[in-house]
Design a protein around this motif. Structure first.
Motif, PDB file in Angstrom:
ATOM      1  N   PRO A 283     -18.190   5.238 -70.456  1.00 59.30           N
ATOM      2  CA  PRO A 283     -18.387   4.916 -71.882  1.00 59.30           C
ATOM      3  C   PRO A 283     -17.632   5.833 -72.836  1.00 59.30           C
ATOM      4  CG  PRO A 283     -20.481   4.844 -70.718  1.00 59.30           C
ATOM      5  CD  PRO A 283     -19.484   5.444 -69.771  1.00 59.30           C
ATOM      6  N   GLY A 284     -17.444   7.109 -72.464  1.00 57.28           N
ATOM      7  CA  GLY A 284     -16.783   8.045 -73.357  1.00 57.28           C
ATOM      8  C   GLY A 284     -16.353   9.295 -72.609  1.00 57.28           C
ATOM      9  N   TYR A 285     -15.618  10.176 -73.309  1.00 57.76           N
ATOM     10  CA  TYR A 285     -15.132  11.399 -72.674  1.00 57.76           C
ATOM     11  C   TYR A 285     -16.252  12.316 -72.178  1.00 57.76           C
ATOM     12  CZ  TYR A 285     -10.220  10.633 -73.963  1.00 57.76           C
ATOM     13  OH  TYR A 285      -8.945  10.147 -74.047  1.00 57.76           O
ATOM     14  N   PRO A 286     -17.377  12.474 -72.881  1.00 60.74           N
ATOM     15  CA  PRO A 286     -18.430  13.339 -72.341  1.00 60.74           C
ATOM     16  C   PRO A 286     -18.915  12.889 -70.966  1.00 60.74           C
ATOM     17  CG  PRO A 286     -18.831  12.928 -74.664  1.00 60.74           C
ATOM     18  CD  PRO A 286     -17.709  12.017 -74.257  1.00 60.74           C
ATOM     19  N   GLN A 287     -19.017  11.562 -70.779  1.00 58.00           N
ATOM     20  CA  GLN A 287     -19.447  11.043 -69.477  1.00 58.00           C
ATOM     21  C   GLN A 287     -18.393  11.303 -68.398  1.00 58.00           C
ATOM     22  OE1 GLN A 287     -19.702   9.427 -72.366  1.00 58.00           O
ATOM     23  NE2 GLN A 287     -21.905   9.191 -72.619  1.00 58.00           N
ATOM     24  N   VAL A 288     -17.121  11.260 -68.797  1.00 56.93           N
ATOM     25  CA  VAL A 288     -16.049  11.586 -67.844  1.00 56.93           C
ATOM     26  C   VAL A 288     -16.188  13.036 -67.392  1.00 56.93           C
ATOM     27  CG1 VAL A 288     -13.559  11.861 -67.558  1.00 56.93           C
ATOM     28  CG2 VAL A 288     -14.451   9.869 -68.780  1.00 56.93           C
ATOM     29  N   ALA A 289     -16.397  13.941 -68.350  1.00 60.87           N
ATOM     30  CA  ALA A 289     -16.540  15.354 -68.007  1.00 60.87           C
ATOM     31  C   ALA A 289     -17.755  15.593 -67.106  1.00 60.87           C
ATOM     32  CB  ALA A 289     -16.651  16.183 -69.288  1.00 60.87           C
ATOM     33  N   THR A 290     -18.849  14.902 -67.388  1.00 61.86           N
ATOM     34  CA  THR A 290     -20.048  15.036 -66.551  1.00 61.86           C
ATOM     35  C   THR A 290     -19.772  14.568 -65.128  1.00 61.86           C
ATOM     36  OG1 THR A 290     -21.523  14.751 -68.449  1.00 61.86           O
ATOM     37  CG2 THR A 290     -22.445  14.301 -66.268  1.00 61.86           C
ATOM     38  N   ALA A 291     -19.053  13.455 -64.999  1.00 57.27           N
ATOM     39  CA  ALA A 291     -18.727  12.934 -63.665  1.00 57.27           C
ATOM     40  C   ALA A 291     -17.828  13.896 -62.903  1.00 57.27           C
ATOM     41  CB  ALA A 291     -18.056  11.566 -63.791  1.00 57.27           C
ATOM     42  N   MET A 292     -16.916  14.552 -63.612  1.00 54.23           N
ATOM     43  CA  MET A 292     -16.069  15.541 -62.937  1.00 54.23           C
ATOM     44  C   MET A 292     -16.915  16.698 -62.433  1.00 54.23           C
ATOM     45  SD  MET A 292     -12.611  15.827 -65.229  1.00 54.23           S
ATOM     46  CE  MET A 292     -11.876  16.952 -64.060  1.00 54.23           C
ATOM     47  N   GLY A 293     -17.819  17.176 -63.286  1.00 58.16           N
ATOM     48  CA  GLY A 293     -18.685  18.270 -62.863  1.00 58.16           C
ATOM     49  C   GLY A 293     -19.591  17.902 -61.707  1.00 58.16           C
ATOM     50  N   GLY A 294     -19.922  16.607 -61.609  1.00 64.98           N
ATOM     51  CA  GLY A 294     -20.785  16.140 -60.526  1.00 64.98           C
ATOM     52  C   GLY A 294     -20.052  15.766 -59.258  1.00 64.98           C
ATOM     53  N   GLY A 295     -18.728  15.921 -59.248  1.00 66.05           N
ATOM     54  CA  GLY A 295     -17.968  15.665 -58.031  1.00 66.05           C
ATOM     55  C   GLY A 295     -17.524  14.234 -57.837  1.00 66.05           C
ATOM     56  N   GLN A 296     -17.725  13.358 -58.839  1.00 66.09           N
ATOM     57  CA  GLN A 296     -17.306  11.966 -58.696  1.00 66.09           C
ATOM     58  C   GLN A 296     -15.828  11.743 -58.994  1.00 66.09           C
ATOM     59  OE1 GLN A 296     -20.463  12.369 -60.719  1.00 66.09           O
ATOM     60  NE2 GLN A 296     -21.224  12.461 -58.621  1.00 66.09           N
ATOM     61  N   LEU A 297     -15.207  12.678 -59.705  1.00 60.41           N
ATOM     62  CA  LEU A 297     -13.803  12.547 -60.088  1.00 60.41           C
ATOM     63  C   LEU A 297     -13.059  13.832 -59.738  1.00 60.41           C
ATOM     64  CD1 LEU A 297     -14.308  11.169 -63.723  1.00 60.41           C
ATOM     65  CD2 LEU A 297     -13.719   9.805 -61.704  1.00 60.41           C
ATOM     66  N   GLN A 298     -11.767  13.691 -59.540  1.00 61.00           N
ATOM     67  CA  GLN A 298     -10.937  14.864 -59.278  1.00 61.00           C
ATOM     68  C   GLN A 298     -10.116  15.289 -60.503  1.00 61.00           C
ATOM     69  OE1 GLN A 298     -11.139  12.256 -56.859  1.00 61.00           O
ATOM     70  NE2 GLN A 298     -12.709  13.627 -56.022  1.00 61.00           N
ATOM     71  N   MET A 299      -9.868  14.364 -61.436  1.00 58.15           N
ATOM     72  CA  MET A 299      -9.000  14.696 -62.555  1.00 58.15           C
ATOM     73  C   MET A 299      -9.261  13.778 -63.741  1.00 58.15           C
ATOM     74  SD  MET A 299      -5.407  13.102 -61.123  1.00 58.15           S
ATOM     75  CE  MET A 299      -4.584  13.102 -62.718  1.00 58.15           C
ATOM     76  N   ALA A 300      -8.807  14.231 -64.910  1.00 55.30           N
ATOM     77  CA  ALA A 300      -8.915  13.418 -66.117  1.00 55.30           C
ATOM     78  C   ALA A 300      -8.077  14.049 -67.218  1.00 55.30           C
ATOM     79  CB  ALA A 300     -10.374  13.306 -66.582  1.00 55.30           C
ATOM     80  N   LEU A 301      -7.655  13.231 -68.152  1.00 54.42           N
ATOM     81  CA  LEU A 301      -7.054  13.711 -69.385  1.00 54.42           C
ATOM     82  C   LEU A 301      -8.165  13.771 -70.432  1.00 54.42           C
ATOM     83  CD1 LEU A 301      -3.729  11.630 -69.524  1.00 54.42           C
ATOM     84  CD2 LEU A 301      -3.981  14.038 -68.898  1.00 54.42           C
ATOM     85  N   LEU A 302      -8.450  14.962 -70.944  1.00 56.35           N
ATOM     86  CA  LEU A 302      -9.555  15.159 -71.880  1.00 56.35           C
ATOM     87  C   LEU A 302      -9.057  15.765 -73.193  1.00 56.35           C
ATOM     88  CD1 LEU A 302     -12.312  16.740 -69.567  1.00 56.35           C
ATOM     89  CD2 LEU A 302     -12.028  14.330 -70.194  1.00 56.35           C
ATOM     90  N   PRO A 303      -9.782  15.547 -74.289  1.00 55.87           N
ATOM     91  CA  PRO A 303      -9.460  16.227 -75.545  1.00 55.87           C
ATOM     92  C   PRO A 303      -9.582  17.741 -75.366  1.00 55.87           C
ATOM     93  CG  PRO A 303     -10.971  14.406 -75.932  1.00 55.87           C
ATOM     94  CD  PRO A 303     -10.908  14.592 -74.455  1.00 55.87           C
ATOM     95  N   PRO A 304      -8.771  18.521 -76.092  1.00 60.94           N
ATOM     96  CA  PRO A 304      -8.759  19.981 -75.894  1.00 60.94           C
ATOM     97  C   PRO A 304     -10.107  20.657 -76.045  1.00 60.94           C
ATOM     98  CG  PRO A 304      -6.862  19.305 -77.187  1.00 60.94           C
ATOM     99  CD  PRO A 304      -7.731  18.088 -77.032  1.00 60.94           C
ATOM    100  N   ALA A 305     -10.878  20.315 -77.081  1.00 59.69           N
ATOM    101  CA  ALA A 305     -12.150  21.006 -77.309  1.00 59.69           C
ATOM    102  C   ALA A 305     -13.113  20.779 -76.156  1.00 59.69           C
ATOM    103  CB  ALA A 305     -12.769  20.536 -78.621  1.00 59.69           C
ATOM    104  N   LEU A 306     -13.180  19.552 -75.660  1.00 57.11           N
ATOM    105  CA  LEU A 306     -14.069  19.247 -74.543  1.00 57.11           C
ATOM    106  C   LEU A 306     -13.589  19.943 -73.278  1.00 57.11           C
ATOM    107  CD1 LEU A 306     -16.462  17.707 -73.364  1.00 57.11           C
ATOM    108  CD2 LEU A 306     -14.957  15.723 -73.056  1.00 57.11           C
ATOM    109  N   ALA A 307     -12.282  19.927 -73.054  1.00 55.11           N
ATOM    110  CA  ALA A 307     -11.731  20.591 -71.872  1.00 55.11           C
ATOM    111  C   ALA A 307     -12.048  22.083 -71.892  1.00 55.11           C
ATOM    112  CB  ALA A 307     -10.222  20.364 -71.796  1.00 55.11           C
ATOM    113  N   LEU A 308     -11.910  22.706 -73.061  1.00 55.05           N
ATOM    114  CA  LEU A 308     -12.185  24.139 -73.162  1.00 55.05           C
ATOM    115  C   LEU A 308     -13.651  24.445 -72.907  1.00 55.05           C
ATOM    116  CD1 LEU A 308     -11.397  27.034 -73.846  1.00 55.05           C
ATOM    117  CD2 LEU A 308     -11.675  26.461 -76.267  1.00 55.05           C
ATOM    118  N   SER A 309     -14.556  23.669 -73.502  1.00 56.40           N
ATOM    119  CA  SER A 309     -15.982  23.941 -73.318  1.00 56.40           C
ATOM    120  C   SER A 309     -16.400  23.743 -71.863  1.00 56.40           C
ATOM    121  CB  SER A 309     -16.813  23.027 -74.231  1.00 56.40           C
ATOM    122  OG  SER A 309     -16.698  21.663 -73.850  1.00 56.40           O
ATOM    123  N   GLN A 310     -15.817  22.747 -71.205  1.00 53.45           N
ATOM    124  CA  GLN A 310     -16.159  22.506 -69.805  1.00 53.45           C
ATOM    125  C   GLN A 310     -15.580  23.596 -68.901  1.00 53.45           C
ATOM    126  OE1 GLN A 310     -18.077  19.692 -68.406  1.00 53.45           O
ATOM    127  NE2 GLN A 310     -18.696  19.879 -70.548  1.00 53.45           N
TER     128      GLN A 310
END
Length: 337
Positions: A199-226
Protein backbone atom coordinates in the motif's frame (compact mmCIF):
# COMPACT_ATOMS: atom_id res chain seq x y z
CA UNK A 1 16.98 65.40 -3.34
CA UNK A 2 20.09 64.30 -1.38
CA UNK A 3 21.00 60.65 -1.59
CA UNK A 4 20.69 58.67 1.66
CA UNK A 5 23.91 57.75 3.41
CA UNK A 6 25.31 54.20 3.07
CA UNK A 7 24.09 53.37 6.56
CA UNK A 8 20.64 54.70 5.72
CA UNK A 9 20.56 52.69 2.49
CA UNK A 10 21.48 49.52 4.43
CA UNK A 11 18.66 50.14 6.89
CA UNK A 12 16.22 50.70 4.04
CA UNK A 13 17.36 47.48 2.36
CA UNK A 14 16.95 45.48 5.55
CA UNK A 15 13.51 46.96 6.10
CA UNK A 16 12.51 46.00 2.57
CA UNK A 17 13.70 42.42 3.09
CA UNK A 18 11.80 42.18 6.36
CA UNK A 19 8.66 43.56 4.75
CA UNK A 20 8.98 41.05 1.88
CA UNK A 21 9.41 38.11 4.26
CA UNK A 22 6.56 39.10 6.52
CA UNK A 23 4.14 39.88 3.70
CA UNK A 24 4.64 36.75 1.57
CA UNK A 25 1.61 34.90 2.88
CA UNK A 26 -0.35 38.11 3.19
CA UNK A 27 0.13 38.66 -0.53
CA UNK A 28 -0.93 35.10 -1.21
CA UNK A 29 -4.01 35.63 0.91
CA UNK A 30 -4.96 38.52 -1.34
CA UNK A 31 -4.67 36.43 -4.54
CA UNK A 32 -7.75 36.50 -6.79
CA UNK A 33 -10.54 34.17 -5.70
CA UNK A 34 -14.25 33.60 -6.11
CA UNK A 35 -16.01 35.99 -3.70
CA UNK A 36 -16.86 34.23 -0.45
CA UNK A 37 -14.64 31.20 -1.11
CA UNK A 38 -13.94 29.10 0.90
CA UNK A 39 -17.30 28.61 2.58
CA UNK A 40 -16.53 25.34 4.36
CA UNK A 41 -13.79 22.86 5.25
CA UNK A 42 -11.16 22.29 2.56
CA UNK A 43 -10.12 18.67 2.01
CA UNK A 44 -6.67 17.46 0.97
CA UNK A 45 -7.02 13.91 -0.34
CA UNK A 46 -3.95 11.65 -0.12
CA UNK A 47 -3.89 8.27 -1.84
CA UNK A 48 -1.49 6.68 0.66
CA UNK A 49 -1.66 5.64 4.33
CA UNK A 50 -1.22 7.81 7.39
CA UNK A 51 2.48 8.18 8.12
CA UNK A 52 3.51 7.86 4.49
CA UNK A 53 5.59 10.58 2.85
CA UNK A 54 2.64 12.13 0.94
CA UNK A 55 0.54 12.09 4.10
CA UNK A 56 3.24 13.89 6.11
CA UNK A 57 3.60 16.53 3.42
CA UNK A 58 -0.15 17.13 3.26
CA UNK A 59 -0.32 17.55 7.04
CA UNK A 60 2.63 19.96 6.93
CA UNK A 61 0.51 22.22 4.71
CA UNK A 62 -2.88 21.80 6.36
CA UNK A 63 -2.32 24.15 9.32
CA UNK A 64 -0.73 27.09 7.47
CA UNK A 65 -3.27 26.72 4.65
CA UNK A 66 -6.14 26.86 7.17
CA UNK A 67 -4.69 30.04 8.66
CA UNK A 68 -4.54 31.75 5.28
CA UNK A 69 -7.96 30.57 4.09
CA UNK A 70 -9.82 31.09 7.37
CA UNK A 71 -11.47 27.66 7.19
CA UNK A 72 -10.48 24.23 8.56
CA UNK A 73 -8.28 22.07 6.32
CA UNK A 74 -8.39 18.31 6.81
CA UNK A 75 -6.39 15.45 5.29
CA UNK A 76 -8.28 12.38 4.09
CA UNK A 77 -6.43 9.15 3.28
CA UNK A 78 -8.07 7.18 0.46
CA UNK A 79 -5.62 4.32 0.12
CA UNK A 80 -5.06 1.79 -2.63
CA UNK A 81 -3.99 1.05 -6.21
CA UNK A 82 -0.69 2.93 -5.86
CA UNK A 83 -2.48 6.15 -4.98
CA UNK A 84 -4.95 5.93 -7.87
CA UNK A 85 -8.02 5.53 -5.63
CA UNK A 86 -7.26 8.84 -3.97
CA UNK A 87 -6.45 10.48 -7.29
CA UNK A 88 -9.75 9.34 -8.77
CA UNK A 89 -11.60 10.78 -5.77
CA UNK A 90 -9.97 14.15 -6.42
CA UNK A 91 -10.79 13.98 -10.14
CA UNK A 92 -14.46 13.33 -9.36
CA UNK A 93 -14.80 15.98 -6.61
CA UNK A 94 -17.36 18.67 -7.47
CA UNK A 95 -17.55 20.67 -4.23
CA UNK A 96 -14.84 23.24 -5.16
CA UNK A 97 -13.25 22.58 -1.76
CA UNK A 98 -11.23 19.42 -2.55
CA UNK A 99 -7.63 19.21 -3.75
CA UNK A 100 -5.09 16.38 -3.83
CA UNK A 101 -1.52 15.87 -2.71
CA UNK A 102 0.00 13.58 -5.34
CA UNK A 103 3.21 11.72 -5.96
CA UNK A 104 4.51 12.05 -9.50
CA UNK A 105 3.41 8.57 -10.49
CA UNK A 106 -0.26 9.51 -10.21
CA UNK A 107 0.22 12.61 -12.36
CA UNK A 108 2.47 11.06 -15.00
CA UNK A 109 2.57 7.25 -15.10
CA UNK A 110 -0.85 5.93 -14.07
CA UNK A 111 -2.63 6.11 -17.43
CA UNK A 112 0.47 5.09 -19.37
CA UNK A 113 0.77 1.75 -17.64
CA UNK A 114 -2.93 1.01 -17.27
CA UNK A 115 -5.40 2.59 -19.73
CA UNK A 116 -8.22 1.39 -17.45
CA UNK A 117 -7.28 3.89 -14.72
CA UNK A 118 -10.52 5.88 -14.34
CA UNK A 119 -8.93 9.33 -14.56
CA UNK A 120 -6.66 11.09 -17.05
CA UNK A 121 -3.96 13.24 -15.41
CA UNK A 122 -3.74 15.58 -18.40
CA UNK A 123 -7.50 16.03 -18.71
CA UNK A 124 -8.93 15.75 -15.19
CA UNK A 125 -6.48 17.76 -13.07
CA UNK A 126 -5.47 21.41 -12.88
CA UNK A 127 -1.85 21.70 -11.65
CA UNK A 128 -1.38 23.96 -8.61
CA UNK A 129 2.26 23.73 -7.49
CA UNK A 130 5.26 21.39 -7.41
CA UNK A 131 6.10 21.05 -3.72
CA UNK A 132 9.35 19.11 -3.43
CA UNK A 133 11.77 16.83 -5.27
CA UNK A 134 14.01 14.01 -4.10
CA UNK A 135 16.03 11.06 -5.33
CA UNK A 136 15.20 7.59 -4.08
CA UNK A 137 17.65 5.49 -2.08
CA UNK A 138 18.44 1.89 -3.02
CA UNK A 139 18.21 -0.01 0.27
CA UNK A 140 19.07 -3.55 1.25
CA UNK A 141 17.78 -5.88 3.93
CA UNK A 142 20.00 -6.79 6.88
CA UNK A 143 20.48 -10.19 8.48
CA UNK A 144 19.80 -12.23 5.32
CA UNK A 145 22.49 -14.73 4.39
CA UNK A 146 22.67 -13.95 0.68
CA UNK A 147 22.58 -10.14 1.08
CA UNK A 148 26.08 -8.68 1.61
CA UNK A 149 26.61 -7.30 5.10
CA UNK A 150 28.44 -4.25 3.78
CA UNK A 151 26.67 -1.34 2.10
CA UNK A 152 28.97 -1.47 -0.93
CA UNK A 153 26.91 -0.98 -4.08
CA UNK A 154 29.09 -3.09 -6.39
CA UNK A 155 29.02 -6.07 -4.01
CA UNK A 156 25.27 -5.68 -3.51
CA UNK A 157 24.51 -5.59 -7.24
CA UNK A 158 26.75 -8.59 -7.87
CA UNK A 159 24.88 -10.55 -5.18
CA UNK A 160 21.57 -9.48 -6.73
CA UNK A 161 22.69 -10.70 -10.14
CA UNK A 162 23.66 -14.06 -8.64
CA UNK A 163 20.32 -14.33 -6.80
CA UNK A 164 18.22 -13.72 -9.92
CA UNK A 165 14.50 -14.08 -9.22
CA UNK A 166 15.11 -15.52 -5.74
CA UNK A 167 15.20 -11.92 -4.52
CA UNK A 168 12.18 -9.63 -4.28
CA UNK A 169 11.76 -5.87 -4.20
CA UNK A 170 8.86 -3.84 -2.83
CA UNK A 171 7.12 -0.68 -4.04
CA UNK A 172 3.97 1.33 -3.22
CA UNK A 173 2.27 -0.27 -6.21
CA UNK A 174 2.36 -1.14 -9.90
CA UNK A 175 3.19 1.89 -12.02
CA UNK A 176 4.69 3.96 -9.22
CA UNK A 177 8.09 5.59 -9.65
CA UNK A 178 9.60 3.01 -7.31
CA UNK A 179 8.31 0.26 -9.59
CA UNK A 180 9.40 1.76 -12.90
CA UNK A 181 12.68 2.93 -11.40
CA UNK A 182 13.57 -0.56 -10.20
CA UNK A 183 12.62 -2.06 -13.54
CA UNK A 184 14.93 0.45 -15.22
CA UNK A 185 17.65 -0.45 -12.70
CA UNK A 186 17.16 -4.10 -13.61
CA UNK A 187 17.71 -3.27 -17.26
CA UNK A 188 20.84 -1.23 -16.52
CA UNK A 189 22.48 -3.73 -14.14
CA UNK A 190 21.30 -7.23 -15.12
CA UNK A 191 19.60 -7.95 -11.78
CA UNK A 192 16.20 -9.68 -11.76
CA UNK A 193 14.32 -9.40 -8.43
CA UNK A 194 10.54 -10.04 -8.38
CA UNK A 195 8.19 -7.13 -7.82
CA UNK A 196 5.93 -7.19 -4.73
CA UNK A 197 3.51 -4.23 -4.39
CA UNK A 198 2.42 -2.79 -1.02
CA UNK A 199 0.00 0.00 0.00
CA UNK A 200 2.82 2.46 0.71
CA UNK A 201 6.52 2.94 1.46
CA UNK A 202 6.18 2.35 5.24
CA UNK A 203 4.75 -1.11 4.54
CA UNK A 204 7.64 -1.80 2.15
CA UNK A 205 10.14 -0.89 4.87
CA UNK A 206 8.33 -3.11 7.39
CA UNK A 207 8.41 -6.04 4.96
CA UNK A 208 12.14 -5.56 4.46
CA UNK A 209 12.71 -5.57 8.20
CA UNK A 210 10.62 -8.73 8.47
CA UNK A 211 12.67 -10.60 5.88
CA UNK A 212 10.06 -10.67 3.10
CA UNK A 213 12.09 -8.46 0.75
CA UNK A 214 15.75 -8.08 -0.10
CA UNK A 215 15.72 -4.59 -1.63
CA UNK A 216 13.69 -1.49 -2.38
CA UNK A 217 13.96 2.09 -3.56
CA UNK A 218 12.83 4.25 -0.63
CA UNK A 219 12.54 7.99 0.07
CA UNK A 220 15.66 9.33 1.84
CA UNK A 221 14.03 10.18 5.18
CA UNK A 222 12.46 6.73 5.52
CA UNK A 223 15.66 5.01 4.43
CA UNK A 224 17.67 6.95 7.02
CA UNK A 225 15.27 6.23 9.89
CA UNK A 226 15.19 2.53 9.04
CA UNK A 227 18.98 2.37 8.84
CA UNK A 228 19.29 4.07 12.22
CA UNK A 229 16.92 1.45 13.62
CA UNK A 230 19.18 -1.28 12.23
CA UNK A 231 16.51 -2.61 9.86
CA UNK A 232 18.18 -1.95 6.50
CA UNK A 233 21.27 -0.57 4.75
CA UNK A 234 21.48 2.35 2.34
CA UNK A 235 23.30 1.36 -0.86
CA UNK A 236 23.11 4.38 -3.17
CA UNK A 237 20.98 7.29 -4.37
CA UNK A 238 19.29 7.45 -7.76
CA UNK A 239 20.33 11.03 -8.58
CA UNK A 240 23.07 11.75 -11.11
CA UNK A 241 25.42 12.77 -8.28
CA UNK A 242 25.23 12.85 -4.52
CA UNK A 243 22.14 14.51 -3.05
CA UNK A 244 22.18 17.31 -0.47
CA UNK A 245 19.44 15.36 1.32
CA UNK A 246 21.81 12.44 2.01
CA UNK A 247 25.28 13.68 1.04
CA UNK A 248 27.01 10.78 2.78
CA UNK A 249 25.37 8.20 0.47
CA UNK A 250 27.11 7.65 -2.89
CA UNK A 251 25.17 7.80 -6.12
CA UNK A 252 24.67 4.58 -8.03
CA UNK A 253 26.59 6.11 -10.90
CA UNK A 254 29.65 5.99 -8.62
CA UNK A 255 29.19 2.22 -8.58
CA UNK A 256 29.24 2.10 -12.38
CA UNK A 257 25.49 2.17 -13.08
CA UNK A 258 25.12 4.10 -16.35
CA UNK A 259 22.17 5.92 -17.91
CA UNK A 260 20.20 5.72 -14.69
CA UNK A 261 18.77 8.80 -13.02
CA UNK A 262 15.51 8.93 -11.08
CA UNK A 263 13.71 11.57 -9.07
CA UNK A 264 10.44 11.53 -7.17
CA UNK A 265 8.35 14.59 -6.45
CA UNK A 266 5.07 15.58 -4.88
CA UNK A 267 2.60 18.24 -5.89
CA UNK A 268 -0.81 19.72 -5.32
CA UNK A 269 -3.45 19.58 -8.04
CA UNK A 270 -7.17 20.35 -8.16
CA UNK A 271 -10.10 18.94 -10.12
CA UNK A 272 -10.12 20.62 -13.52
CA UNK A 273 -13.69 21.81 -12.90
CA UNK A 274 -12.71 23.95 -9.90
CA UNK A 275 -13.24 27.66 -10.76
CA UNK A 276 -10.12 29.22 -12.29
CA UNK A 277 -10.01 32.02 -9.71
CA UNK A 278 -10.06 29.53 -6.85
CA UNK A 279 -7.28 27.48 -8.50
CA UNK A 280 -5.22 30.63 -8.97
CA UNK A 281 -5.54 31.54 -5.31
CA UNK A 282 -4.67 28.03 -4.13
CA UNK A 283 -1.66 27.90 -6.46
CA UNK A 284 -0.33 31.17 -5.08
CA UNK A 285 -1.02 30.33 -1.44
CA UNK A 286 0.43 26.81 -1.58
CA UNK A 287 3.58 27.87 -3.44
CA UNK A 288 4.12 30.69 -0.91
CA UNK A 289 3.71 28.27 1.99
CA UNK A 290 6.23 25.85 0.43
CA UNK A 291 8.83 28.62 0.32
CA UNK A 292 8.49 29.78 3.94
CA UNK A 293 11.55 28.90 6.06
CA UNK A 294 9.53 26.82 8.53
CA UNK A 295 7.91 24.65 5.86
CA UNK A 296 11.13 24.36 3.83
CA UNK A 297 12.82 22.96 6.94
CA UNK A 298 9.97 20.54 7.61
CA UNK A 299 10.06 19.34 4.01
CA UNK A 300 13.83 18.87 4.25
CA UNK A 301 13.37 16.76 7.38
CA UNK A 302 10.83 14.68 5.46
CA UNK A 303 13.34 14.15 2.65
CA UNK A 304 12.31 16.84 0.16
CA UNK A 305 14.07 19.75 -1.44
CA UNK A 306 11.36 22.41 -1.44
CA UNK A 307 10.33 23.98 -4.76
CA UNK A 308 6.99 25.81 -4.58
CA UNK A 309 6.58 26.25 -8.33
CA UNK A 310 3.92 28.03 -10.33
CA UNK A 311 1.03 26.05 -11.81
CA UNK A 312 2.74 26.33 -15.20
CA UNK A 313 5.97 24.99 -13.76
CA UNK A 314 4.17 21.90 -12.48
CA UNK A 315 2.38 21.44 -15.81
CA UNK A 316 5.74 21.52 -17.63
CA UNK A 317 7.21 18.96 -15.23
CA UNK A 318 4.22 16.68 -15.70
CA UNK A 319 4.62 16.76 -19.49
CA UNK A 320 8.37 16.13 -19.40
CA UNK A 321 8.18 13.24 -16.92
CA UNK A 322 5.24 11.64 -18.70
CA UNK A 323 7.32 11.48 -21.88
CA UNK A 324 10.34 10.08 -20.01
CA UNK A 325 8.35 7.40 -18.19
CA UNK A 326 6.59 6.42 -21.41
CA UNK A 327 9.99 5.52 -22.83
CA UNK A 328 10.80 3.32 -19.79
CA UNK A 329 7.43 1.54 -20.03
CA UNK A 330 7.92 0.94 -23.73
CA UNK A 331 11.53 -0.27 -23.39
CA UNK A 332 10.75 -2.61 -20.50
CA UNK A 333 7.35 -3.74 -21.81
CA UNK A 334 5.72 -2.96 -18.46
CA UNK A 335 1.99 -3.37 -17.94
CA UNK A 336 -0.41 -3.35 -15.03
CA UNK A 337 -0.81 -7.12 -15.22
Amino acid sequence: MPRPSPARRSLLALAALGLSASCGLAAAQGAPATPGWPTKTVRIIVGFPAGSSPDLTARTFSEPLAKVLGQPVIVENKVGAGGNIGADAVAKARDDHTIGLFINGNLTIARLINPQVPYDPARDFAPLTLIGVSPLVLTAAVGQSDVPASGDARAFLEAARSAGDRWSYGTPGVGTVGHLGTELLKARTGIDPVHVPYPGYPQVATAMGGGQLQMALLPPALALSQERAGKLKRIGVTSAGRSTLVPEVPSLSEAGVRDFELEIWNAFAAPVGMPAAVRARLSTVLSEIARTPEVREKLFQQGWQAVGSSAEGLANRMRADTAAMARVIREQNISAH
